[in-house]
Scaffold this motif. Structure first.
Motif, PDB file in Angstrom:
ATOM      1  N   GLU A 158      -4.991   0.564   2.344  1.00  0.00           N
ATOM      2  CA  GLU A 158      -5.934  -0.292   3.070  1.00  0.00           C
ATOM      3  C   GLU A 158      -6.934  -0.964   2.120  1.00  0.00           C
ATOM      4  OE1 GLU A 158      -5.120   2.904   3.275  1.00  0.00           O
ATOM      5  OE2 GLU A 158      -6.516   4.008   4.551  1.00  0.00           O
ATOM      6  N   GLU A 174     -10.236  16.544  -9.383  1.00  0.00           N
ATOM      7  CA  GLU A 174     -10.102  15.113  -9.686  1.00  0.00           C
ATOM      8  C   GLU A 174     -11.269  14.345  -9.045  1.00  0.00           C
ATOM      9  OE1 GLU A 174      -7.070  12.756  -7.654  1.00  0.00           O
ATOM     10  OE2 GLU A 174      -6.500  11.902  -9.584  1.00  0.00           O
ATOM     11  N   LYS A 214       4.027   0.498   3.419  1.00  0.00           N
ATOM     12  CA  LYS A 214       2.661   0.624   3.974  1.00  0.00           C
ATOM     13  C   LYS A 214       1.717   0.691   2.778  1.00  0.00           C
ATOM     14  CE  LYS A 214      -0.556   2.953   4.890  1.00  0.00           C
ATOM     15  NZ  LYS A 214      -1.925   2.699   4.344  1.00  0.00           N
ATOM     16  N   GLY A 217       0.585   5.177   8.147  1.00  0.00           N
ATOM     17  CA  GLY A 217       1.436   5.901   7.195  1.00  0.00           C
ATOM     18  C   GLY A 217       2.119   7.070   7.885  1.00  0.00           C
ATOM     19  N   THR A 251      -3.191  14.252   0.639  1.00  0.00           N
ATOM     20  CA  THR A 251      -2.313  13.521   1.563  1.00  0.00           C
ATOM     21  C   THR A 251      -0.848  13.837   1.270  1.00  0.00           C
ATOM     22  OG1 THR A 251      -3.935  11.729   1.602  1.00  0.00           O
ATOM     23  CG2 THR A 251      -1.781  11.226   2.495  1.00  0.00           C
ATOM     24  N   THR A 265       2.702   7.595  -3.245  1.00  0.00           N
ATOM     25  CA  THR A 265       1.726   7.750  -4.333  1.00  0.00           C
ATOM     26  C   THR A 265       0.342   7.802  -3.708  1.00  0.00           C
ATOM     27  OG1 THR A 265       3.039   6.627  -6.004  1.00  0.00           O
ATOM     28  CG2 THR A 265       0.671   6.658  -6.347  1.00  0.00           C
ATOM     29  N   GLY A 266      -0.414   8.839  -4.062  1.00  0.00           N
ATOM     30  CA  GLY A 266      -1.764   8.983  -3.524  1.00  0.00           C
ATOM     31  C   GLY A 266      -2.306  10.358  -3.882  1.00  0.00           C
ATOM     32  N   SER A 267      -3.258  10.805  -3.098  1.00  0.00           N
ATOM     33  CA  SER A 267      -3.919  12.073  -3.431  1.00  0.00           C
ATOM     34  C   SER A 267      -3.012  13.260  -3.142  1.00  0.00           C
ATOM     35  CB  SER A 267      -5.202  12.196  -2.610  1.00  0.00           C
ATOM     36  OG  SER A 267      -4.875  12.252  -1.242  1.00  0.00           O
ATOM     37  N   CYS A 323      -4.487   7.750 -12.013  1.00  0.00           N
ATOM     38  CA  CYS A 323      -4.007   9.131 -11.902  1.00  0.00           C
ATOM     39  C   CYS A 323      -3.909   9.748 -13.298  1.00  0.00           C
ATOM     40  CB  CYS A 323      -2.658   9.163 -11.220  1.00  0.00           C
ATOM     41  SG  CYS A 323      -1.492   8.006 -11.917  1.00  0.00           S
ATOM     42  N   THR A 344       1.541   3.805  -0.593  1.00  0.00           N
ATOM     43  CA  THR A 344       0.928   3.815  -1.927  1.00  0.00           C
ATOM     44  C   THR A 344      -0.598   3.772  -1.899  1.00  0.00           C
ATOM     45  OG1 THR A 344       1.181   1.427  -2.026  1.00  0.00           O
ATOM     46  CG2 THR A 344       2.896   2.716  -3.098  1.00  0.00           C
ATOM     47  N   ALA A 345      -1.156   4.122  -3.054  1.00  0.00           N
ATOM     48  CA  ALA A 345      -2.604   4.034  -3.299  1.00  0.00           C
ATOM     49  C   ALA A 345      -2.933   2.599  -3.739  1.00  0.00           C
ATOM     50  CB  ALA A 345      -2.988   5.040  -4.378  1.00  0.00           C
ATOM     51  N   TRP A 346      -4.212   2.354  -4.031  1.00  0.00           N
ATOM     52  CA  TRP A 346      -4.690   0.983  -4.269  1.00  0.00           C
ATOM     53  C   TRP A 346      -4.904   0.663  -5.749  1.00  0.00           C
ATOM     54  CZ3 TRP A 346      -8.917   1.751  -7.077  1.00  0.00           C
ATOM     55  CH2 TRP A 346      -9.488   3.030  -6.978  1.00  0.00           C
ATOM     56  N   ASN A 347      -4.871   1.672  -6.622  1.00  0.00           N
ATOM     57  CA  ASN A 347      -5.365   1.425  -7.989  1.00  0.00           C
ATOM     58  C   ASN A 347      -4.399   0.622  -8.852  1.00  0.00           C
ATOM     59  OD1 ASN A 347      -3.634   3.628  -8.063  1.00  0.00           O
ATOM     60  ND2 ASN A 347      -4.713   4.639  -9.727  1.00  0.00           N
ATOM     61  N   MET A 401       1.113  12.326  -7.247  1.00  0.00           N
ATOM     62  CA  MET A 401      -0.209  12.648  -6.707  1.00  0.00           C
ATOM     63  C   MET A 401      -1.279  12.701  -7.810  1.00  0.00           C
ATOM     64  SD  MET A 401       1.185  15.309  -3.839  1.00  0.00           S
ATOM     65  CE  MET A 401       2.151  16.301  -4.965  1.00  0.00           C
ATOM     66  N   PHE A 414       8.228   8.726 -15.296  1.00  0.00           N
ATOM     67  CA  PHE A 414       6.794   8.875 -15.054  1.00  0.00           C
ATOM     68  C   PHE A 414       6.583   9.865 -13.912  1.00  0.00           C
ATOM     69  CE2 PHE A 414       2.871   8.058 -12.883  1.00  0.00           C
ATOM     70  CZ  PHE A 414       1.972   7.850 -13.913  1.00  0.00           C
TER      71      PHE A 414
END
Ligand code: NAD
Length: 493
Positions: free
Chosen positions: A177, A383, A174, A210, A230, A225-227, A282, A148-151, A249, A450
């Protein structure tokens, strides 16, 4: 300095090597939260092995009993909400009122997943043969790798992890970071809720960790979940390795405002959509498409309201907008702002870092608005993931929808109008997984699907009942009680 360890097989497990990363408060870079391991392939393997072993009994536990544990997790998230909110704000910056909402989403998801364990319905259908019964039911997939992402450090992982567990899968997580401390608390909460050892494991690290998770042969599914950058790489590997993979993404979401809209509401909507979470959602409103009849007046009012946004450390109760996540992201925003200027867009507010007062020690960027943005400009298309809003003029509703759709992403969208016909046309014609009418592009609820189309997703939906589609396989069963060999398609016709 606090040193954090991976959570493997129910035990906080020190790393076997010295490679670590620092978790830093983005509002005050002197504030180091701790060191976390950059987990190696071997450490990932240990976590996957624990999850594989735990799968044997967890997958056979009656689903409603698994639900009891998830419900308890919801109770513990509720009890620790304030404490966890402070931890989350410290490591990723968004204000406390937002991190409280982030945790509430996990609470909602936990209770929803618990209830769904009594509703993992299958289908029955009549057989074409005499004395034969056909049915189908959901089965778990195995060990799921969650990246996953951090937001949304708690909410987004919860959308994947809790339904995965409800369905009888085990998990190796995972986290980003940039938000590992929240993941550490996630593990504490699931353990206290009574999750057996090995069912949920956390390995910290960067893209290399990852990638090791994706490559591990015992991982049957990747929830990412991320860019988009990636996500596409992961999808390629999952394709080659024949793994199921669900991707959430990037986005480049547009809010359209028509002259017949409630303009004050539309102003509040775009302020929250564009600058909430410092534009790092996102679903953030990164494009505002205004009908020509209100273009100038709306922009003037928007500038006035934007000047009132209070930037600062998210831990302070008056802060409305926190920092951006790290120095790299700050540079990325500066890069896009420079491009926007060079391509001829006009910056009417912001356009620079904020280094005064409370913001001196962090990664702060002023809320920024560019007007006269055209559809060929880079800030219309790519983005940015920061507090930068691109404003474009439209001649009509059709033109506005065409502009909104002129985009590689398809996550969220919004239309402000007082005209019901316009609303339904937009619902039909906007190319996005989510459309809001008279509400901003952000604000998903945990029990609704979602996700997005085009460059945002690969056909799956998290949230609500659709998450359970991701984390199960179908088993079809035929029971023939005729006592004779009945050959389908042959003996009946
Ligand atoms: P990112 O793609 O850089 O990283 C996401 C995660 O992937 C991190 O945990 C990272 O360590 C890991 N990773 C990086 N390279 C990898 C590789 N080669 N193999 C496996 N894992 C790898 O994204 P980010 O900067 O952390 O997050 C911002 C992005 O996330 C934005 O594009 C945003 O739109 C998107 N996002 C999407 C949603 C959604 O639901 N659609 C929600 C939140 C964020």
């Amino acid at each position: 300095m606090t040193k954090f360890n991976n959570y493997i097989n129910g035990v906080l497990t020190p790393s076997v090597h010295a490679h670590t990363f620092q978790n830093v408060n983005p509002a005050d870079t002197d504030d180091i939260i701790g060191h976390f391991p950059i987990s190696s392939e071997q450490e990932v393997h240990a976590a996957v092995l624990a999850a594989s072993n735990a799968f044997i009994s967890w997958s056979k536990m009656p689903a409603p009993k698994r639900g009891d544990i998830l419900r308890k997790a919801g109770d513990i998230f509720t009890r620790r909400k304030e404490e966890l909110s402070a931890i989350m704000t410290r490591e990723m910056g968004k204000p406390l009122f937002e991190t409280l909402g982030d945790i509430q989403e996990a609470i909602d998801t936990a209770y929803y997943a618990a209830t769904e364990t009594r509703r993992l319905f299958g289908y029955t259908a009549p057989s074409e043969m005499d004395n034969k019964m056909n049915m189908s039911f959901r089965t778990p997939i195995g060990v799921c790798g969650i990246i996953t992402a951090w937001n949304f450090p708690i909410a987004v992982p919860s959308w994947k992890i809790l339904p995965a567990l409800a369905c009888g899968n085990t998990v190796v997580f995972k986290p980003s970071e940039d938000s590992p401390h929240s993941a550490h608390i996630f593990a504490e909460i699931l353990e206290e809720a009574g999750l057996p050892a090995g069912v949920f494991n956390v390995v910290y690290g960067d893209g290399s960790t990852g990638s090791a998770l994706v490559e591990n042969p015992a991982i049957k599914l990747i929830g990412f979940t991320g860019s988009t950058f990636t996500g596409k790489k992961i999808a390629e590997r999952c394709g080659a390795l024949n793994k199921k993979c669900s991707l959430e993404m990037g986005g480049k979401n547009a809010q359209i405002v028509m002259p017949d809209a409630n303009i004050d509401l539309a102003l509040d909507g775009v302020l929250w959509g564009a600058f909430g979470t410092t534009g790092q959602r996102c679903t953030a409103t990164s494009r505002l498409i205004l009908h020509k009849d209100i273009y100038d007046s709306f922009i003037n009012a928007l500038i006035t309201k934007t000047t009132q946004i209070k930037l600062g450390n998210g831990a302070h109760p008056n802060t409305q907008m926190g920092p951006v996540i790290n120095a790299k992201q700050l540079e990325k925003i500066q890069h896009y702002v420079a491009i926007a200027r060079s391509e001829g867009a006009t910056c009417v507010i912001g356009g620079d870092v904020e280094i005064s007062g409370d913001c001196a020690k962090g990664h702060f960027y002023k809320p920024t608005i560019f007007i006269d943005v055209t559809s060929d400009m880079t800030i219309f298309k790519e983005e940015i993931f920061g507090p930068v809003l691109a404003v474009t003029k439209a001649n009509s509703l059709d033109h506005a929808i065409e502009l909104a759709n002129n985009c590689d992403y398809g996550l969220s969208s919004s239309l402000f109008t007082g005209n019901v016909d316009a609303a339904f046309r937009a619902i039909r014609d906007i190319e996005a997984g989510i459309t809001y009418i008279n509400a901003p592009t952000i604000g998903a609820e945990a029990h609704m699907p979602f996700g997005g189309i085009k460059g945002t997703g690969n056909g799956h939906r998290e949230g609500g009942w659709t998450a359970f589609e991701i984390f199960t396989e179908w088993k079809t069963v035929y029971v023939d009680y005729s006592g004779s060999l009945q050959r389908a398609q042959i003996d009946n016709y």
